[in-house]
Structures are given as C-alpha cells and as structure tokens.
Scaffold this motif. Structure first.
Motif, mmCIF file in Angstrom:
data_model
loop_
_atom_site.group_PDB
_atom_site.id
_atom_site.type_symbol
_atom_site.label_atom_id
_atom_site.label_comp_id
_atom_site.label_asym_id
_atom_site.label_seq_id
_atom_site.Cartn_x
_atom_site.Cartn_y
_atom_site.Cartn_z
ATOM 1 N N GLU A 1 34.296 35.849 31.850
ATOM 2 C CA GLU A 1 34.452 37.315 31.822
ATOM 3 C C GLU A 1 35.071 37.819 33.122
ATOM 4 O O GLU A 1 35.921 38.700 33.135
ATOM 5 N N ASN A 2 34.588 37.202 34.215
ATOM 6 C CA ASN A 2 35.087 37.581 35.529
ATOM 7 C C ASN A 2 36.586 37.334 35.633
ATOM 8 O O ASN A 2 37.337 38.173 36.135
ATOM 9 N N ALA A 3 37.013 36.143 35.108
ATOM 10 C CA ALA A 3 38.442 35.803 35.147
ATOM 11 C C ALA A 3 39.232 36.825 34.338
ATOM 12 O O ALA A 3 40.267 37.330 34.778
ATOM 13 N N VAL A 4 38.693 37.130 33.136
ATOM 14 C CA VAL A 4 39.377 38.115 32.288
ATOM 15 C C VAL A 4 39.457 39.449 33.014
ATOM 16 O O VAL A 4 40.512 40.095 33.067
ATOM 17 N N GLN A 5 38.329 39.845 33.629
ATOM 18 C CA GLN A 5 38.312 41.127 34.333
ATOM 19 C C GLN A 5 39.274 41.120 35.515
ATOM 20 O O GLN A 5 39.917 42.132 35.799
ATOM 21 N N ALA A 6 39.351 39.940 36.192
ATOM 22 C CA ALA A 6 40.276 39.851 37.328
ATOM 23 C C ALA A 6 41.711 40.034 36.841
ATOM 24 O O ALA A 6 42.499 40.759 37.457
ATOM 25 N N THR A 7 42.025 39.403 35.699
ATOM 26 C CA THR A 7 43.365 39.567 35.124
ATOM 27 C C THR A 7 43.613 41.038 34.794
ATOM 28 O O THR A 7 44.650 41.613 35.149
ATOM 29 N N GLU A 8 42.607 41.624 34.115
ATOM 30 C CA GLU A 8 42.757 43.039 33.760
ATOM 31 C C GLU A 8 42.925 43.891 35.005
ATOM 32 O O GLU A 8 43.722 44.818 35.037
ATOM 33 N N LEU A 9 42.135 43.524 36.045
ATOM 34 C CA LEU A 9 42.202 44.300 37.290
ATOM 35 C C LEU A 9 43.600 44.222 37.890
ATOM 36 O O LEU A 9 44.170 45.245 38.292
ATOM 37 N N ARG A 10 44.153 42.970 37.894
ATOM 38 C CA ARG A 10 45.507 42.832 38.448
ATOM 39 C C ARG A 10 46.502 43.660 37.643
ATOM 40 O O ARG A 10 47.345 44.361 38.192
ATOM 41 N N SER A 11 46.359 43.562 36.298
ATOM 42 C CA SER A 11 47.263 44.327 35.433
ATOM 43 C C SER A 11 47.117 45.825 35.693
ATOM 44 O O SER A 11 48.093 46.560 35.787
ATOM 45 N N LEU A 12 45.843 46.253 35.840
ATOM 46 C CA LEU A 12 45.599 47.675 36.121
ATOM 47 C C LEU A 12 46.197 48.084 37.458
ATOM 48 O O LEU A 12 46.755 49.178 37.602
ATOM 49 N N GLU A 13 46.075 47.157 38.444
ATOM 50 C CA GLU A 13 46.645 47.463 39.761
ATOM 51 C C GLU A 13 48.152 47.628 39.669
ATOM 52 O O GLU A 13 48.727 48.548 40.248
ATOM 53 N N THR A 14 48.778 46.700 38.894
ATOM 54 C CA THR A 14 50.231 46.795 38.704
ATOM 55 C C THR A 14 50.589 48.140 38.064
ATOM 56 O O THR A 14 51.485 48.856 38.519
ATOM 57 N N ARG A 15 49.813 48.440 36.983
ATOM 58 C CA ARG A 15 50.108 49.695 36.289
ATOM 59 C C ARG A 15 49.856 50.893 37.194
ATOM 60 O O ARG A 15 50.601 51.876 37.160
ATOM 61 N N LEU A 16 48.797 50.789 38.014
ATOM 62 C CA LEU A 16 48.490 51.886 38.930
ATOM 63 C C LEU A 16 49.638 52.098 39.905
ATOM 64 O O LEU A 16 50.070 53.239 40.150
ATOM 65 N N THR A 17 50.149 50.971 40.423
ATOM 66 C CA THR A 17 51.261 51.070 41.363
ATOM 67 C C THR A 17 52.455 51.741 40.694
ATOM 68 O O THR A 17 53.058 52.669 41.238
ATOM 69 N N ALA A 18 52.755 51.257 39.460
ATOM 70 C CA ALA A 18 53.879 51.836 38.717
ATOM 71 C C ALA A 18 53.633 53.318 38.478
ATOM 72 O O ALA A 18 54.525 54.159 38.645
#
Ligand SMILES: *[C@@H]1O[C@H](CO)[C@@H](O)[C@H](O)[C@H]1NC(C)=O
Ligand SMILES: *[C@@H]1O[C@H](CO)[C@@H](O)[C@H](O)[C@H]1NC(C)=O
Length: 305
Positions: free
Chosen positions: A111-128
């Motif tokens: 779950e943590n790995a999935v959340q980390a992936t989601e977090l990275r994706s969210l960070e990317t989207r946040l930056t965009a």
C-alpha cells in the motif's frame, strides 16, 4: 521461569554444598565406592571396621536425601514440561501472530508503495497545476487590464452615445409626403391657384399644412423638396414654385392627346425658420390626380444649419 531457575540454583547449591561439605552428599558415595574397591588393599582391618561403622548411617541419610532429590526433580521436571508446553503454545501462537504481522507488513508495504507512486504522480500534477495556475494568473491580470481598459472605452462610448442621442433627440425631424386629391382634374382656372395637397401620408414635424398647401421650415437648414405633376388634358400642364410668396421656379410641359403625362422636379433649398414653400397652378393649366396618387408633393430637412 524465574521460580524454576531459582529452584534449579537452589538444588545445585545443595549438591555443591554436599560435595564440598565434610563427608556428605554425592561425593561421599564416590568415596564409599572408592573405599570398597580399595578396602582389600587396606592394611589395618580395625581401622576399616571403624570407618564402616561411622559411614553406614550416613549412606542411608544420603539415600533418603537422594530419593527426596529425585522426587523434587520429578516435580521440577513435570513443572518444566508444563511450562515447556505452555511456552510451545505461546510460541506457536506468537508465530501465527508473527505471520499475520508479516502479511500485514507486506500489505502495508505494498500500500505504501502504491501511495508513494500516487504521491509522486500527485506531486507532478501539483507542479503542472501550479505552473498552469501562474500562467492563468498572468492571463487573468492581462485580461483584467484589458477589461478595465475596455470598460473605460465603454464608458467613453456610452457617454458619446448619450451625447449623440441627446443631439439626435434635439435635432428637428422634418419630412412630409402628400398627394393632391382624389377628385380628378384640378383646373383649368382663370387665375393662378395654390395647390392644396389634401392627402397627407407623412407629416413628421407637422411642417406641411394641408389647409393652406404651405410648407413652413421649422428650423434653419437645408431642405430637399420634390413634386410630381400629372396632366391628362391635352395642352399645357405645369406649376409655379413659390418661396415666401416669391416665384422661384416654373415647370411646364405640353401634353399630347395621349393617356397621362408626368414630370418630376426637385429642389435643394437653404431655408431659415419660417420660410414657406408652396406650389401654384397657373391659370388655364390643369393637373390630374385620383386614388392612384398621380400628383404628389414631398420634402424633408437634410440637416439643420
Ligand atoms: C385621360 O385622357 C385620355 C385621352 O384623352 C382619355 O381617354 C381618358 O379618359 C382620360 N382619363 C380621365 C380620367 O379623364
Ligand atoms: C395612395 O397613397 C396612399 C398612401 O401611401 C396609399 O394608401 C394608397 O394605396 C395609394 N393609392 C394607390 C392606388 O396606390
């Protein structure tokens, strides 16, 4: 467990003290065997007997002591077995819990790995999104600038429109269109006769008076006036144009013995307020009109001066 250890230590202590003590415990058994084996080689029988007499009661005591120890040890072993069984039960329960925990940890790690992936994706989207937001803010600022400029222009335009509307409302409106009569022939008469165009179709500003046949300029300005004359009698047909009772124009045509004849004339006149224009039928001339509006008189203010 501490109790067990304590008991064990106590027993060991007992054994130790027996071995170290003066002729007692297990050490004495060894001594007895040693004595019996070595007895035949001993020199003096008297000393042997004396020794045996002293040792025998000690052996029984030792045996009782040993029996007691065996009983205690059995009890101790049984206790240890119970504890062992308890410990095994607890161990297997702990192992099961450990398995469950490991599985839970694996799950949490996944779950943590999935959340980390989601977090990275969210960070990317946040930056965009942040970048897009700053773009939009810039655009918004531009648009606001343009909007306020447009609003200013709009205010100016509105003020200009209001001014033009006021000017337009204040501007005199003059336009008329008439036809002579439904009665057929007018004339010929013995004298010049003012033509009274009696069918008034348009009379904005009421500058034309059908009772007199006179148009009166309400304001100073440039006026456009037009008339169409229709004749059907064979002979002369025509009209005089009068400005302020001064003849300013004469139009004449010769009509052959054919059906209806027309001419149309127009003038552009600079008039002041109160100037009048009217048309006069010369003596011996005639014009014709009926429900078909053959003979008309019209005019309008082009612009005030
Ligand atoms: C107009 O003149 C023609 C030719 O003279 C004649 O035939 C006709 O009847 C006249 N029309 C009227 C309404 O008098
Ligand atoms: C004469 O003019 C008036 C007003 O424009 C109109 O109502 C009428 O129909 C006209 N007559 C004919 C025959 O065109």
């Amino acid at each position: 467990m501490r109790v067990v250890l304590g008991l064990l230590l106590l027993l060991l202590g007992l054994c130790g003290s027996g071995a170290q003590g003066e002729r007692g415990g297990l050490g004495e058994v060894g001594d007895i065997n040693e004595f019996q084996e070595t007895a035949p080689s001993n020199a003096g029988e008297e000393s042997t007997e004396r020794t045996t007499k002293q040792t025998t009661p000690d052996i029984w005591a030792e045996v009782r002591e040993l029996r007691d120890m065996v009983v205690e040890l059995k009890v101790y072993v049984a206790m240890l077995q119970r504890e062992n069984s308890d410990l095994q039960t607890r161990l297997s329960s702990t192992e099961r819990e450990l398995l469950v925990s490991k599985s839970r940890i694996d799950q949490l790690e996944r779950e943590n790995a999935v959340q980390a992936t989601e977090l990275r994706s969210l960070e990317t989207r946040l930056t965009a999104t942040e970048s897009k937001t700053s773009d939009l803010e810039k655009e918004n600022a531009d648009l606001q600038t343009r909007l306020s400029s447009t609003e200013t222009e709009l205010l100016v335009s509105k003020s200009r429109i209001e001014q033009l509307e006021r000017e337009n409302a204040e501007k005199p409106k003059v336009a008329f269109y008439t036809a002579l009569t439904d009665a057929g022939y007018v004339g010929p008469h013995n004298t010049d006769t003012t033509l009274k165009y009696s069918k008034v179709f348009t009379n904005i500003g009421n500058a034309y008076n059908p009772a007199t046949g006179f148009f009166t300029a309400p304001v100073k300005g440039v006026y456009y006036l037009q008339f169409t004359v229709c004749g059907n009698h064979t002979g002369l047909m025509g009209v005089f144009v009068f400005k302020n009772n001064q003849k300013i124009m004469f139009n004449v045509e010769w009509k052959e013995a054919k059906l209806y004849k027309y001419f149309t004339k127009s003038v552009v006149l600079e008039l002041i307020a109160g100037d009048t224009i009217h048309l006069v039928l010369p003596s011996t001339y005639s014009v014709y009109d009926d429900g078909d509006n053959h003979s008309t008189f019209s005019g309008s203010l082009l612009f005030p001066l």
